[in-house]
Design an enzyme around this catalytic site. Structure first.
Site, PDB file in Angstrom:
ATOM      1  N   CYS A  46     -22.670  14.015 -53.750  1.00  0.00           N
ATOM      2  CA  CYS A  46     -21.376  14.685 -53.789  1.00  0.00           C
ATOM      3  C   CYS A  46     -20.607  14.128 -54.972  1.00  0.00           C
ATOM      4  O   CYS A  46     -20.785  12.974 -55.339  1.00  0.00           O
ATOM      5  CB  CYS A  46     -20.625  14.385 -52.487  1.00  0.00           C
ATOM      6  N   GLU A  52     -29.294  14.555 -45.090  1.00  0.00           N
ATOM      7  CA  GLU A  52     -29.262  14.242 -43.663  1.00  0.00           C
ATOM      8  C   GLU A  52     -28.466  15.271 -42.873  1.00  0.00           C
ATOM      9  O   GLU A  52     -27.687  16.054 -43.426  1.00  0.00           O
ATOM     10  CB  GLU A  52     -28.707  12.843 -43.435  1.00  0.00           C
ATOM     11  N   CYS A  95     -21.023   9.786 -42.603  1.00  0.00           N
ATOM     12  CA  CYS A  95     -21.590  10.542 -43.719  1.00  0.00           C
ATOM     13  C   CYS A  95     -22.383   9.695 -44.687  1.00  0.00           C
ATOM     14  O   CYS A  95     -21.884   8.717 -45.215  1.00  0.00           O
ATOM     15  CB  CYS A  95     -20.470  11.176 -44.512  1.00  0.00           C
ATOM     16  N   CYS A 106     -16.013   7.210 -48.226  1.00  0.00           N
ATOM     17  CA  CYS A 106     -17.205   7.969 -47.826  1.00  0.00           C
ATOM     18  C   CYS A 106     -18.452   7.452 -48.537  1.00  0.00           C
ATOM     19  O   CYS A 106     -18.411   7.148 -49.733  1.00  0.00           O
ATOM     20  CB  CYS A 106     -16.975   9.441 -48.166  1.00  0.00           C
ATOM     21  N   CYS A 136     -24.742  19.825 -37.696  1.00  0.00           N
ATOM     22  CA  CYS A 136     -23.943  19.498 -38.875  1.00  0.00           C
ATOM     23  C   CYS A 136     -24.887  19.490 -40.072  1.00  0.00           C
ATOM     24  O   CYS A 136     -25.848  18.726 -40.088  1.00  0.00           O
ATOM     25  CB  CYS A 136     -23.309  18.123 -38.646  1.00  0.00           C
ATOM     26  N   CYS A 193     -14.529  10.521 -52.658  1.00  0.00           N
ATOM     27  CA  CYS A 193     -13.600   9.966 -51.653  1.00  0.00           C
ATOM     28  C   CYS A 193     -13.953   8.495 -51.424  1.00  0.00           C
ATOM     29  O   CYS A 193     -15.115   8.143 -51.251  1.00  0.00           O
ATOM     30  CB  CYS A 193     -13.700  10.743 -50.336  1.00  0.00           C
TER      31      CYS A 193
HETATM   32  N1  SAH Z   1     -16.826  17.479 -48.338  1.00  0.00           N
HETATM   33  C1  SAH Z   1     -16.393  18.016 -47.101  1.00  0.00           C
HETATM   34  C2  SAH Z   1     -17.390  17.911 -45.962  1.00  0.00           C
HETATM   35  C3  SAH Z   1     -18.226  16.661 -45.844  1.00  0.00           C
HETATM   36  S1  SAH Z   1     -17.532  15.195 -45.195  1.00  0.00           S
HETATM   37  C4  SAH Z   1     -15.055  17.422 -46.702  1.00  0.00           C
HETATM   38  O1  SAH Z   1     -14.568  16.553 -47.411  1.00  0.00           O
HETATM   39  O2  SAH Z   1     -14.474  17.849 -45.732  1.00  0.00           O
HETATM   40  C5  SAH Z   1     -17.203  15.508 -43.501  1.00  0.00           C
HETATM   41  C6  SAH Z   1     -16.021  14.714 -42.977  1.00  0.00           C
HETATM   42  O3  SAH Z   1     -16.343  13.326 -42.799  1.00  0.00           O
HETATM   43  C7  SAH Z   1     -14.830  14.744 -43.901  1.00  0.00           C
HETATM   44  O4  SAH Z   1     -13.646  14.961 -43.171  1.00  0.00           O
HETATM   45  C8  SAH Z   1     -14.858  13.350 -44.503  1.00  0.00           C
HETATM   46  O5  SAH Z   1     -13.620  12.990 -45.025  1.00  0.00           O
HETATM   47  C9  SAH Z   1     -15.297  12.532 -43.313  1.00  0.00           C
HETATM   48  N2  SAH Z   1     -15.763  11.176 -43.625  1.00  0.00           N
HETATM   49  C10 SAH Z   1     -16.344  10.707 -44.744  1.00  0.00           C
HETATM   50  N3  SAH Z   1     -16.562   9.386 -44.668  1.00  0.00           N
HETATM   51  C11 SAH Z   1     -16.120   8.992 -43.455  1.00  0.00           C
HETATM   52  C12 SAH Z   1     -16.054   7.728 -42.786  1.00  0.00           C
HETATM   53  N4  SAH Z   1     -16.508   6.611 -43.347  1.00  0.00           N
HETATM   54  N5  SAH Z   1     -15.516   7.705 -41.544  1.00  0.00           N
HETATM   55  C13 SAH Z   1     -15.069   8.833 -40.953  1.00  0.00           C
HETATM   56  N6  SAH Z   1     -15.108  10.043 -41.532  1.00  0.00           N
HETATM   57  C14 SAH Z   1     -15.611  10.123 -42.773  1.00  0.00           C
END
Ligand code: SAH
Length: 346
Positions: A109, A89, A335, A116, A102, A113
């Site tokens: 991935c 996406e 995400c 996420c 974006c 985290c």
């Molecule tokens: N892997 C990379 C880029 C992809 S995620 C990274 O970790 O930076 C892009 C951003 O969205 C990251 O800062 C991630 O922590 C954030 N993100 C993921 N899930 C989220 C959520 N549920 N709410 C807000 N931000 C989120």
């Protein structure tokens, strides 16, 4: 699967064309047309025989947009289908200065985290340089842009996946995106967001590019970080901050720290103070983002008051703080949510 022509750098395209017994200038025609979104069959200026030869070993399309959602605030979210039927996406945000896209760098991935949705099923595979490039080309073309009149002005590598976990393809993508025969993005208009793979932050710095670096920090100390970002266990926050200093010095760019505000996890007054002390004295920016709640976990977002208080403490320590406009909330903006919905339905 055949290699995609969009994964070739300009130099590689020249070598290929020469190897096929053609004049070098054909490389420019093909490269430019591909980056405008044309397929080989649509390149009427290229001899049919060359088109056929290229098709024998190469693919000229990478992905198609199979679904689009438009938010009330104008943010658009796309679902792309890759040649092997995987889906990824992307998001398009309109600003006064143009469009920021974006893009995703991996299918799934493996960073895990906890907040996420992208990594819930682990990593499926890396995207090729051409598949990362293709997302931008498709959307630029859809907006009516071409090479001279580019509609997409900024790229953020902040979609699904961890860009520094797919280092070689991402580095190649940066070279291709920057090429003057193609869309010619300046490094300064590209941002890369990482959860903090320290070794590769050094590698990125040593590419000699001026890409904007964003770090998903999300915690004021190792304890909290370990709880929500398992990847952080491979290095301490001090090591991460040291790598950031190196990056800033080497590239002369300001680092941006992303900090998701999660209720009862990382958003207290003490958390703000600890973070402020760690980051003060540097020319950094902190971007506070309220958590986008997803149904797959129990994390909760914060009130505006909590965010404002947190920001005030950082500002007291002379740290630059921005609070991100949360765009596209009504369209599965967080995400991995749109992709997950699609996969689970199928
Ligand atoms: N892997 C990379 C880029 C992809 S995620 C990274 O970790 O930076 C892009 C951003 O969205 C990251 O800062 C991630 O922590 C954030 N993100 C993921 N899930 C989220 C959520 N549920 N709410 C807000 N931000 C989120």
């Amino acid at each position: 699967m055949k290699e995609n022509l969009l994964s070739l750098t300009y130099k590689e395209m020249e070598d290929l064309v020469v190897q096929l017994g053609e004049k070098k200038y054909r490389a420019e025609q093909i490269f430019s047309s591909l980056h405008m979104g044309k397929t080989l069959d649509e390149m009427t200026n290229i001899p049919k025989a060359l088109v056929e030869k290229l098709k024998e070993n190469y693919d000229d399309e990478v992905l198609e947009i199979i679904k689009e959602q438009v938010s009330l605030d104008g943010t658009r979210k796309f679902l792309y289908k890759l040649r092997d039927d995987n889906v990824i996406e992307g998001v398009l945000m309109g600003y006064k200065f143009g469009y920021t896209i974006c893009v995703s760098t991996q299918v799934g991935c493996r960073m895990g985290c906890k907040f996420c949705a992208s990594g819930l099923d682990g990593l499926v595979r890396n995207l090729t340089a051409g598949e990362i490039m293709g997302q931008i080309i498709k959307v630029n073309q859809m907006l009516g842009g071409d090479l001279k009149n580019r509609k997409v002005t900024n790229i953020v590598l902040m979609g699904s996946g961890e860009p520094l976990d797919n280092f070689d393809n991402v580095a190649k993508f940066l070279e291709i995106a920057n090429d003057k025969h193609g869309l010619n993005f300046s490094d300064r208009n590209i941002s890369l967001s990482t959860c903090g793979l320290v070794k590769n932050i050094y590698k990125l710095a040593d590419l000699g590019r001026q890409i904007n670096l964003c770090i998903s920090l999300h915690a004021p100390n190792d304890d909290i970080r370990h709880r929500i970002m398992p990847v952080s266990k491979s290095c301490t926050m001090d090591e991460l901050l040291k790598a950031c200093e190196y990056y800033a010095k080497k590239t002369n760019r300001r680092i941006l720290f992303e900090y998701i505000m999660i209720k009862n996890v990382n958003s207290s007054r003490e958390n703000a103070l600890e973070l402020a002390k760690k980051l003060s004295g540097h020319n950094y920016i902190v971007n506070l983002i309220n958590l986008n709640e997803v149904k797959e976990n129990d994390f909760k977002s914060c009130s505006q008051e909590t965010i404002d208080n947190f920001a005030r403490i950082l500002k007291d320590y002379k740290i630059n703080v921005t609070t991100r406009r949360s765009l596209g909330k009504d369209i599965d903006g967080a995400c991995g949510q749109l992709r997950r919905k699609y996969i689970k339905k199928g």
